[in-house]
Design a protein around this motif. Structure first.
Motif, PDB file in Angstrom:
ATOM      1  N   GLU A   1      53.309  40.970  34.191  1.00 47.92           N
ATOM      2  CA  GLU A   1      53.576  39.808  33.331  1.00 47.92           C
ATOM      3  C   GLU A   1      55.028  39.795  32.841  1.00 47.92           C
ATOM      4  OE1 GLU A   1      50.703  40.167  30.196  1.00 47.92           O
ATOM      5  OE2 GLU A   1      49.044  39.992  31.604  1.00 47.92           O
ATOM      6  N   ALA A   2      55.590  40.996  32.614  1.00 46.22           N
ATOM      7  CA  ALA A   2      56.957  41.079  32.076  1.00 46.22           C
ATOM      8  C   ALA A   2      58.019  40.689  33.106  1.00 46.22           C
ATOM      9  CB  ALA A   2      57.223  42.489  31.556  1.00 46.22           C
ATOM     10  N   VAL A   3      57.700  40.835  34.391  1.00 49.34           N
ATOM     11  CA  VAL A   3      58.725  40.562  35.407  1.00 49.34           C
ATOM     12  C   VAL A   3      58.466  39.292  36.211  1.00 49.34           C
ATOM     13  CG1 VAL A   3      59.298  43.008  35.673  1.00 49.34           C
ATOM     14  CG2 VAL A   3      57.613  41.956  37.222  1.00 49.34           C
TER      15      VAL A   3
ATOM     16  N   ARG B   1      49.903  36.011  36.319  1.00 51.11           N
ATOM     17  CA  ARG B   1      49.001  36.480  35.258  1.00 51.11           C
ATOM     18  C   ARG B   1      47.963  37.388  35.903  1.00 51.11           C
ATOM     19  NH1 ARG B   1      52.309  36.547  32.892  1.00 51.11           N
ATOM     20  NH2 ARG B   1      53.299  35.063  31.539  1.00 51.11           N
ATOM     21  N   ALA B   2      48.280  38.652  35.909  1.00 47.40           N
ATOM     22  CA  ALA B   2      47.408  39.606  36.585  1.00 47.40           C
ATOM     23  C   ALA B   2      46.128  39.815  35.777  1.00 47.40           C
ATOM     24  CB  ALA B   2      48.132  40.930  36.754  1.00 47.40           C
ATOM     25  N   GLU B   3      45.020  39.948  36.472  1.00 51.24           N
ATOM     26  CA  GLU B   3      43.749  40.252  35.820  1.00 51.24           C
ATOM     27  C   GLU B   3      43.359  41.696  36.122  1.00 51.24           C
ATOM     28  OE1 GLU B   3      41.783  35.818  35.731  1.00 51.24           O
ATOM     29  OE2 GLU B   3      41.129  37.181  37.311  1.00 51.24           O
ATOM     30  N   LEU B   4      42.480  42.235  35.294  1.00 50.30           N
ATOM     31  CA  LEU B   4      42.023  43.604  35.485  1.00 50.30           C
ATOM     32  C   LEU B   4      40.574  43.587  35.928  1.00 50.30           C
ATOM     33  CD1 LEU B   4      43.824  45.074  32.407  1.00 50.30           C
ATOM     34  CD2 LEU B   4      44.140  45.842  34.769  1.00 50.30           C
ATOM     35  N   LYS B   5      40.341  44.179  37.077  1.00 50.38           N
ATOM     36  CA  LYS B   5      38.974  44.307  37.571  1.00 50.38           C
ATOM     37  C   LYS B   5      38.544  45.728  37.264  1.00 50.38           C
ATOM     38  CE  LYS B   5      36.227  43.569  41.728  1.00 50.38           C
ATOM     39  NZ  LYS B   5      36.276  43.074  43.115  1.00 50.38           N
TER      40      LYS B   5
ATOM     41  N   ASP C   1      41.540  47.986  38.803  1.00 50.03           N
ATOM     42  CA  ASP C   1      42.194  47.225  39.871  1.00 50.03           C
ATOM     43  C   ASP C   1      42.991  46.103  39.225  1.00 50.03           C
ATOM     44  OD1 ASP C   1      41.082  48.669  41.861  1.00 50.03           O
ATOM     45  OD2 ASP C   1      39.767  47.087  42.609  1.00 50.03           O
ATOM     46  N   LEU C   2      44.145  45.861  39.786  1.00 44.57           N
ATOM     47  CA  LEU C   2      44.972  44.754  39.324  1.00 44.57           C
ATOM     48  C   LEU C   2      44.753  43.618  40.319  1.00 44.57           C
ATOM     49  CD1 LEU C   2      47.115  44.563  37.111  1.00 44.57           C
ATOM     50  CD2 LEU C   2      48.814  45.218  38.817  1.00 44.57           C
ATOM     51  N   THR C   3      44.324  42.458  39.832  1.00 43.11           N
ATOM     52  CA  THR C   3      43.996  41.373  40.754  1.00 43.11           C
ATOM     53  C   THR C   3      44.668  40.069  40.330  1.00 43.11           C
ATOM     54  OG1 THR C   3      42.015  40.799  39.496  1.00 43.11           O
ATOM     55  CG2 THR C   3      41.707  42.305  41.331  1.00 43.11           C
TER      56      THR C   3
ATOM     57  N   ARG D   1      40.487  43.895  27.638  1.00 40.31           N
ATOM     58  CA  ARG D   1      39.399  42.908  27.747  1.00 40.31           C
ATOM     59  C   ARG D   1      39.937  41.499  27.908  1.00 40.31           C
ATOM     60  NH1 ARG D   1      36.874  45.894  22.853  1.00 40.31           N
ATOM     61  NH2 ARG D   1      35.495  47.414  23.833  1.00 40.31           N
ATOM     62  N   ARG D   2      41.056  41.222  27.266  1.00 42.24           N
ATOM     63  CA  ARG D   2      41.659  39.896  27.349  1.00 42.24           C
ATOM     64  C   ARG D   2      42.009  39.515  28.788  1.00 42.24           C
ATOM     65  NH1 ARG D   2      46.249  37.461  25.883  1.00 42.24           N
ATOM     66  NH2 ARG D   2      47.635  39.239  25.848  1.00 42.24           N
ATOM     67  N   ARG D   3      42.263  40.532  29.598  1.00 40.36           N
ATOM     68  CA  ARG D   3      42.674  40.293  30.996  1.00 40.36           C
ATOM     69  C   ARG D   3      41.557  40.588  31.984  1.00 40.36           C
ATOM     70  NH1 ARG D   3      46.684  42.216  27.893  1.00 40.36           N
ATOM     71  NH2 ARG D   3      48.810  41.420  28.176  1.00 40.36           N
ATOM     72  N   CYS D   4      40.355  40.839  31.477  1.00 44.01           N
ATOM     73  CA  CYS D   4      39.253  41.264  32.359  1.00 44.01           C
ATOM     74  C   CYS D   4      38.117  40.250  32.375  1.00 44.01           C
ATOM     75  CB  CYS D   4      38.737  42.633  31.922  1.00 44.01           C
ATOM     76  SG  CYS D   4      37.355  43.202  32.936  1.00 44.01           S
ATOM     77  N   PRO D   5      38.056  39.381  33.406  1.00 46.52           N
ATOM     78  CA  PRO D   5      36.952  38.435  33.512  1.00 46.52           C
ATOM     79  C   PRO D   5      35.755  39.014  34.275  1.00 46.52           C
ATOM     80  CG  PRO D   5      38.628  37.906  35.129  1.00 46.52           C
ATOM     81  CD  PRO D   5      39.079  39.168  34.448  1.00 46.52           C
ATOM     82  N   TYR D   6      35.789  40.315  34.503  1.00 42.19           N
ATOM     83  CA  TYR D   6      34.694  40.952  35.246  1.00 42.19           C
ATOM     84  C   TYR D   6      33.697  41.557  34.254  1.00 42.19           C
ATOM     85  CZ  TYR D   6      37.761  40.335  39.226  1.00 42.19           C
ATOM     86  OH  TYR D   6      38.565  39.797  40.195  1.00 42.19           O
ATOM     87  N   ARG D   7      33.268  40.776  33.283  1.00 42.72           N
ATOM     88  CA  ARG D   7      32.307  41.183  32.240  1.00 42.72           C
ATOM     89  C   ARG D   7      31.666  39.910  31.718  1.00 42.72           C
ATOM     90  NH1 ARG D   7      34.817  40.835  27.066  1.00 42.72           N
ATOM     91  NH2 ARG D   7      36.832  39.825  27.296  1.00 42.72           N
TER      92      ARG D   7
END
Ligand code: BTN
Length: 276
Positions: free
Chosen positions: A110-112, A116-120, A124-126, A212-218
């Motif tokens: 996100e900084a570079v 908008r990377a998500e966390l699985k 895992d970065l997705t 959790r904010r970046r994790c839609p796998y829940r």
């Protein structure tokens, strides 16, 4: 300082890296190699020889890059960031460490970039359900005490010069134009140190809130895991627990906690949308 090990090419431009680095001890000693089998093996050897916490080895390419669950990690030259970091955690909150590293990878992306990377879960970065990066945390344990952790991180920065191999063509993603490996590396080390310090201070919730904010796998995401009898079972992922476990709801309504090695499949759902 960035040290180029013997026989190595210059693979990182210090002028692009140091102005962005804000750490006190993570990555303050860095070595680069043009090619290694796996950065994990080199750092593990260095750990055994007494190397200090925070040491980082970066390779331009790996001939035997390793992923989780015995997978191989495709590591072509010039396209990805492949590094291993030595940590010697002396605090109780070690279980969520892999999540904190995954979070740091997402924060660095996100900084570079605008990605908008998500966390699985677990780490895992997705992006758009395609894999952008991954974390391989390997611990050396003696008498129940973690002596050190070799944290391996791989992030796809640019599309490989020869394209993705067929088996990755539909599942891999990269950050793309504009990002440099140096900028990403500096931001990654900054974020790792910040998250590591939160764990050291016992503030696991601060890390998990960002995770959790970046994790839609829940929130009802379908999960397949290996049951007690060794057969696949279906459940719904509910939440990420404070020790890093995945809390799931079984079809009958009972809850169970899962750890990374138990999960075979996890599918994304809209955040907070519980489907049953
Ligand atoms: C995963 O399967 O998601 C974890 C991938 C970890 C890859 C990195 S690249 C640098 C380090 N060296 C390795 O051999 N693996 C890790």
């Amino acid at each position: 300082m960035i040290t180029e090990s013997s026989g190595s090419e210059h693979i990182l431009d210090a002028d692009l890296f140091y102005p962005r680095l804000r750490t006190y001890y993570i990555g303050r000693k860095i070595e680069t190699r043009s090619a290694v089998d796996s950065t994990q093996d080199v750092v593990r050897q260095r750990a055994g020889a007494g190397e200090a916490e925070g040491f980082v080895l970066v390779a331009d390419t790996q001939t035997g890059g390793r992923g989780r669950k015995g997978d191989r990690w495709f590591s072509p030259s010039g396209s990805g960031l492949y590094l291993s970091l030595l940590l010697r955690p002396r605090f109780p909150a070690i279980m969520p460490l892999p999540l904190a590293l995954g979070l740091a990878a997402a924060q660095a992306v996100e900084a570079v970039s605008d990605v908008r990377a998500e966390l699985k879960w677990p780490n895992d970065l997705t992006v758009d359900d395609r894999k952008l990066g991954g974390i391989l945390a390997e611990s050396q344990v003696q008498d129940g005490v973690v002596l050190y952790v070799v944290a391996g991180i791989g992030i796809n920065v640019h599309e490989p010069a020869g394209g993705w191999p067929p088996e990755l063509a539909r599942t891999a993603a990269c950050i793309g134009m504009g990002a440099t490996r140096e900028g990403l590396l500096a931001e990654l080390l900054n974020a790792i140190e910040a998250n590591y310090e939160l764990l050291r201070a016992g503030d696991v919730e601060a890390v998990l809130t960002e995770y959790r904010r970046r994790c839609p796998y829940r929130g009802g995401a379908p999960v397949t895991f290996v049951g007690a009898d060794g057969r696949p079972e279906e459940a719904r992922a509910i939440e990420i627990e404070s020790d890093g476990a995945l809390l799931v709801e079984l079809p009958g309504g009972a809850e169970q906690r899962l750890y990374g090695h138990q999960v075979i499949g996890l599918r994304r759902t809209a955040l907070g949308f519980v489907t049953d």
